[in-house]
Design a protein around this motif. Structure first.
Motif, PDB file in Angstrom:
ATOM      1  N   ARG A  44       0.669  -1.245  -0.007  1.00  0.00           N
ATOM      2  CA  ARG A  44      -0.076   0.157  -0.079  1.00  0.00           C
ATOM      3  C   ARG A  44       0.865   1.219   0.029  1.00  0.00           C
ATOM      4  NH1 ARG A  44      -4.557   2.512  -1.585  1.00  0.00           N
ATOM      5  NH2 ARG A  44      -5.364   4.063  -0.168  1.00  0.00           N
ATOM      6  N   ALA A  45       1.718   1.214   0.667  1.00  0.00           N
ATOM      7  CA  ALA A  45       2.868   2.557   0.775  1.00  0.00           C
ATOM      8  C   ALA A  45       3.381   2.716  -0.626  1.00  0.00           C
ATOM      9  CB  ALA A  45       3.718   2.287   1.843  1.00  0.00           C
ATOM     10  N   ARG A  46       3.942   1.707  -1.273  1.00  0.00           N
ATOM     11  CA  ARG A  46       4.485   1.761  -2.389  1.00  0.00           C
ATOM     12  C   ARG A  46       3.531   2.329  -3.568  1.00  0.00           C
ATOM     13  NH1 ARG A  46       8.218  -3.646  -2.720  1.00  0.00           N
ATOM     14  NH2 ARG A  46       9.878  -2.882  -1.648  1.00  0.00           N
ATOM     15  N   ARG A  47       2.344   1.720  -3.535  1.00  0.00           N
ATOM     16  CA  ARG A  47       1.150   2.425  -4.430  1.00  0.00           C
ATOM     17  C   ARG A  47       0.832   3.888  -4.263  1.00  0.00           C
ATOM     18  NH1 ARG A  47      -0.332   4.186  -7.873  1.00  0.00           N
ATOM     19  NH2 ARG A  47      -1.838   3.595  -9.271  1.00  0.00           N
ATOM     20  N   LEU A  48       0.752   4.201  -3.029  1.00  0.00           N
ATOM     21  CA  LEU A  48       0.514   5.768  -2.793  1.00  0.00           C
ATOM     22  C   LEU A  48       1.897   6.603  -2.906  1.00  0.00           C
ATOM     23  CD1 LEU A  48      -1.373   5.629   0.534  1.00  0.00           C
ATOM     24  CD2 LEU A  48      -2.235   5.863  -1.638  1.00  0.00           C
ATOM     25  N   ILE A  49       2.922   6.158  -2.775  1.00  0.00           N
ATOM     26  CA  ILE A  49       4.073   6.564  -3.196  1.00  0.00           C
ATOM     27  C   ILE A  49       4.399   6.970  -4.785  1.00  0.00           C
ATOM     28  CG2 ILE A  49       6.683   7.041  -3.015  1.00  0.00           C
ATOM     29  CD1 ILE A  49       5.026   7.641  -0.448  1.00  0.00           C
ATOM     30  N   THR A  50       3.964   5.876  -5.570  1.00  0.00           N
ATOM     31  CA  THR A  50       3.782   6.085  -6.957  1.00  0.00           C
ATOM     32  C   THR A  50       2.985   6.939  -7.396  1.00  0.00           C
ATOM     33  OG1 THR A  50       4.676   3.552  -7.141  1.00  0.00           O
ATOM     34  CG2 THR A  50       3.450   4.644  -9.118  1.00  0.00           C
ATOM     35  N   PHE A  51       1.843   7.249  -6.795  1.00  0.00           N
ATOM     36  CA  PHE A  51       0.976   8.212  -7.218  1.00  0.00           C
ATOM     37  C   PHE A  51       1.543   9.499  -6.666  1.00  0.00           C
ATOM     38  CE2 PHE A  51      -3.190  10.464  -5.726  1.00  0.00           C
ATOM     39  CZ  PHE A  51      -3.499  10.715  -7.256  1.00  0.00           C
ATOM     40  N   LEU A  52       2.022   9.694  -5.379  1.00  0.00           N
ATOM     41  CA  LEU A  52       2.773  11.019  -5.237  1.00  0.00           C
ATOM     42  C   LEU A  52       3.690  11.299  -6.207  1.00  0.00           C
ATOM     43  CD1 LEU A  52       3.431  13.216  -3.259  1.00  0.00           C
ATOM     44  CD2 LEU A  52       4.922  11.493  -1.979  1.00  0.00           C
ATOM     45  N   GLY A  53       4.574  10.403  -6.641  1.00  0.00           N
ATOM     46  CA  GLY A  53       5.611  10.617  -7.723  1.00  0.00           C
ATOM     47  C   GLY A  53       4.997  11.294  -8.836  1.00  0.00           C
ATOM     48  N   ILE A  95       7.284  25.441  -2.864  1.00  0.00           N
ATOM     49  CA  ILE A  95       6.520  24.380  -3.196  1.00  0.00           C
ATOM     50  C   ILE A  95       7.325  23.132  -3.650  1.00  0.00           C
ATOM     51  CG2 ILE A  95       4.996  23.130  -4.833  1.00  0.00           C
ATOM     52  CD1 ILE A  95       3.431  26.113  -4.688  1.00  0.00           C
ATOM     53  N   ALA A  96       8.545  23.424  -4.372  1.00  0.00           N
ATOM     54  CA  ALA A  96       9.541  22.533  -4.988  1.00  0.00           C
ATOM     55  C   ALA A  96      10.197  22.126  -3.768  1.00  0.00           C
ATOM     56  CB  ALA A  96      10.271  23.252  -5.892  1.00  0.00           C
ATOM     57  N   GLU A  97      10.503  22.735  -2.765  1.00  0.00           N
ATOM     58  CA  GLU A  97      11.276  22.445  -1.698  1.00  0.00           C
ATOM     59  C   GLU A  97      10.371  21.399  -0.929  1.00  0.00           C
ATOM     60  OE1 GLU A  97      12.198  25.688   0.704  1.00  0.00           O
ATOM     61  OE2 GLU A  97      13.762  26.400  -0.734  1.00  0.00           O
ATOM     62  N   LEU A  98       9.278  21.784  -0.709  1.00  0.00           N
ATOM     63  CA  LEU A  98       8.145  20.443   0.069  1.00  0.00           C
ATOM     64  C   LEU A  98       8.003  19.353  -0.775  1.00  0.00           C
ATOM     65  CD1 LEU A  98       5.686  23.012   1.305  1.00  0.00           C
ATOM     66  CD2 LEU A  98       7.337  21.755   2.709  1.00  0.00           C
ATOM     67  N   THR A  99       7.865  19.385  -1.995  1.00  0.00           N
ATOM     68  CA  THR A  99       7.539  18.304  -2.877  1.00  0.00           C
ATOM     69  C   THR A  99       8.991  17.328  -2.745  1.00  0.00           C
ATOM     70  OG1 THR A  99       6.417  19.693  -4.375  1.00  0.00           O
ATOM     71  CG2 THR A  99       7.305  17.540  -5.211  1.00  0.00           C
ATOM     72  N   GLU A 100      10.151  17.872  -2.938  1.00  0.00           N
ATOM     73  CA  GLU A 100      11.503  16.878  -2.854  1.00  0.00           C
ATOM     74  C   GLU A 100      11.600  16.358  -1.496  1.00  0.00           C
ATOM     75  OE1 GLU A 100      14.488  19.828  -3.581  1.00  0.00           O
ATOM     76  OE2 GLU A 100      14.107  20.166  -5.754  1.00  0.00           O
ATOM     77  N   ARG A 101      11.136  17.368  -0.419  1.00  0.00           N
ATOM     78  CA  ARG A 101      11.027  16.499   0.938  1.00  0.00           C
ATOM     79  C   ARG A 101      10.145  15.319   0.693  1.00  0.00           C
ATOM     80  NH1 ARG A 101       8.959  19.941   5.979  1.00  0.00           N
ATOM     81  NH2 ARG A 101      10.325  21.372   4.893  1.00  0.00           N
ATOM     82  N   ALA A 102       8.831  15.452   0.428  1.00  0.00           N
ATOM     83  CA  ALA A 102       7.896  14.561   0.453  1.00  0.00           C
ATOM     84  C   ALA A 102       8.336  13.354  -0.384  1.00  0.00           C
ATOM     85  CB  ALA A 102       6.668  15.069  -0.175  1.00  0.00           C
ATOM     86  N   HIS A 103       9.191  13.387  -1.492  1.00  0.00           N
ATOM     87  CA  HIS A 103       9.655  12.357  -2.321  1.00  0.00           C
ATOM     88  C   HIS A 103      10.758  11.582  -1.357  1.00  0.00           C
ATOM     89  CE1 HIS A 103       7.308  13.259  -5.681  1.00  0.00           C
ATOM     90  NE2 HIS A 103       8.299  14.375  -6.215  1.00  0.00           N
ATOM     91  N   ARG A 104      11.527  12.407  -0.729  1.00  0.00           N
ATOM     92  CA  ARG A 104      12.712  11.882   0.132  1.00  0.00           C
ATOM     93  C   ARG A 104      11.877  10.868   1.361  1.00  0.00           C
ATOM     94  NH1 ARG A 104      14.978  17.070  -0.269  1.00  0.00           N
ATOM     95  NH2 ARG A 104      14.459  17.266   2.288  1.00  0.00           N
ATOM     96  N   ASP A 105      10.982  11.516   1.873  1.00  0.00           N
ATOM     97  CA  ASP A 105      10.158  10.844   2.865  1.00  0.00           C
ATOM     98  C   ASP A 105       9.585   9.623   2.435  1.00  0.00           C
ATOM     99  OD1 ASP A 105      11.142  12.757   4.700  1.00  0.00           O
ATOM    100  OD2 ASP A 105       9.178  13.811   4.786  1.00  0.00           O
ATOM    101  N   GLY A 106       8.992   9.812   1.069  1.00  0.00           N
ATOM    102  CA  GLY A 106       8.255   8.851   0.444  1.00  0.00           C
ATOM    103  C   GLY A 106       9.053   7.559   0.011  1.00  0.00           C
ATOM    104  N   THR A 107      10.137   7.735  -0.336  1.00  0.00           N
ATOM    105  CA  THR A 107      11.358   6.862  -0.729  1.00  0.00           C
ATOM    106  C   THR A 107      11.584   5.932   0.499  1.00  0.00           C
ATOM    107  OG1 THR A 107      12.139   7.996  -2.686  1.00  0.00           O
ATOM    108  CG2 THR A 107      13.696   6.294  -1.701  1.00  0.00           C
ATOM    109  N   GLU A 108      11.849   6.569   1.599  1.00  0.00           N
ATOM    110  CA  GLU A 108      12.075   5.777   2.904  1.00  0.00           C
ATOM    111  C   GLU A 108      10.657   4.974   3.338  1.00  0.00           C
ATOM    112  OE1 GLU A 108      13.763   6.675   7.436  1.00  0.00           O
ATOM    113  OE2 GLU A 108      13.681   8.557   5.941  1.00  0.00           O
ATOM    114  N   PHE A 109       9.724   5.808   3.268  1.00  0.00           N
ATOM    115  CA  PHE A 109       8.289   5.283   3.593  1.00  0.00           C
ATOM    116  C   PHE A 109       7.970   3.670   2.772  1.00  0.00           C
ATOM    117  CE2 PHE A 109       3.444   5.183   3.410  1.00  0.00           C
ATOM    118  CZ  PHE A 109       3.459   4.643   4.654  1.00  0.00           C
ATOM    119  N   ALA A 110       8.271   3.794   1.553  1.00  0.00           N
ATOM    120  CA  ALA A 110       8.068   2.831   0.687  1.00  0.00           C
ATOM    121  C   ALA A 110       9.029   1.417   0.882  1.00  0.00           C
ATOM    122  CB  ALA A 110       8.246   3.140  -0.878  1.00  0.00           C
ATOM    123  N   THR A 111      10.083   1.661   1.646  1.00  0.00           N
ATOM    124  CA  THR A 111      10.889   0.368   1.964  1.00  0.00           C
ATOM    125  C   THR A 111      10.317  -0.463   3.086  1.00  0.00           C
ATOM    126  OG1 THR A 111      12.024   1.717   3.555  1.00  0.00           O
ATOM    127  CG2 THR A 111      12.899   2.034   1.209  1.00  0.00           C
TER     128      THR A 111
END
Length: 225
Positions: A44-53, A95-111
């Motif tokens: 489930r985490a990976r599916r949501l992070i794909t959507f976020l990406g 917004i770009a800074e927050l998006t990049e932070r979300a991507h970093r958090d998301g990559t960690e969350f998906a593991t």
């Protein structure tokens, strides 16, 4: 639906409001979707992070188009509004800074779908959604009227074409679904009527079904039309 008339040769900017509303809907939903992921539910985490990406990529593409094709024209032709344009650029950076932070958090969350990472990601996504809401509201209230006064319809069309050109071809119908879902019947008919016939047929024959499948994967519900 926007009922105001635009002067001949000037852009109708309501299409950007429709796009903004799609970003609003999905970015505002993501914090709750992420917060509801059970600890260890990596699938489930990976599916949501794909959507976020994909959402993040689409937002970056949208903002890059404005940076390259809209702000320079406004700074040249509406110098009295330069402070507004510079504020929009600063908001893009935030917004770009927050998006990049979300991507970093998301990559960690998906593991491992760790709950502490989940909660950190959800907080980042709430901040991103709030910042995006503020930015889009200001842009719609202050910038789009200036656009309608100083840009031509052809220049506005070029902005939309740039976005479509950079969008992955195999994802265009699904992205269209995320834009069409949640709009009024009148707006949906208007958007589809402005599309080439082959694209309309592809949406009706394939795109709507493929989009509905992905929507159910993300939201665990059928899309409402």
């Amino acid at each position: 639906m926007n009922t105001t008339r635009t002067a001949p040769g000037r852009p109708d900017t309501y299409d950007m409001v429709i796009l903004h509303n799609a970003f609003r809907r999905h970015f505002s939903a993501l914090p709750g979707l992420v917060a509801a992921v059970a600890p260890g539910d990596v699938e489930r985490a990976r599916r949501l992070i794909t959507f976020l990406g994909e959402l993040g990529d689409g937002l970056h593409l949208h903002h890059t188009g404005e940076d390259e094709l809209m702000w320079p024209i406004l700074l040249e032709r509406a110098s009295a509004d330069a402070a507004l344009v510079l504020r929009m650029e600063e908001q893009h950076e935030r917004i770009a800074e927050l998006t990049e932070r979300a991507h970093r958090d998301g990559t960690e969350f998906a593991t491992a779908a760790d709950p502490s990472v989940r909660d950190r990601l959800a907080a980042t996504l709430r901040a991103l959604s709030d910042t995006l809401d503020e930015h889009m509201a200001e842009e719609e209230r202050h910038i789009l009227p200036v656009v309608e006064n100083v840009m031509t319809a052809l220049e506005w069309q070029a902005l939309g074409e740039r976005g479509r050109e950079h969008m992955p071809k195999d994802r265009q119908l699904v992205f269209l679904g995320f834009i069409l879902q949640g709009v009024s019947d009148d707006d949906r008919r208007k958007i589809l009527a402005e599309m080439p016939l082959p694209a309309r047929l592809a949406w009706r024959l394939l795109g709507r079904r493929v989009f509905a499948k992905e929507y159910r994967e993300i939201y665990h519900a059928d899309p409402e039309w």
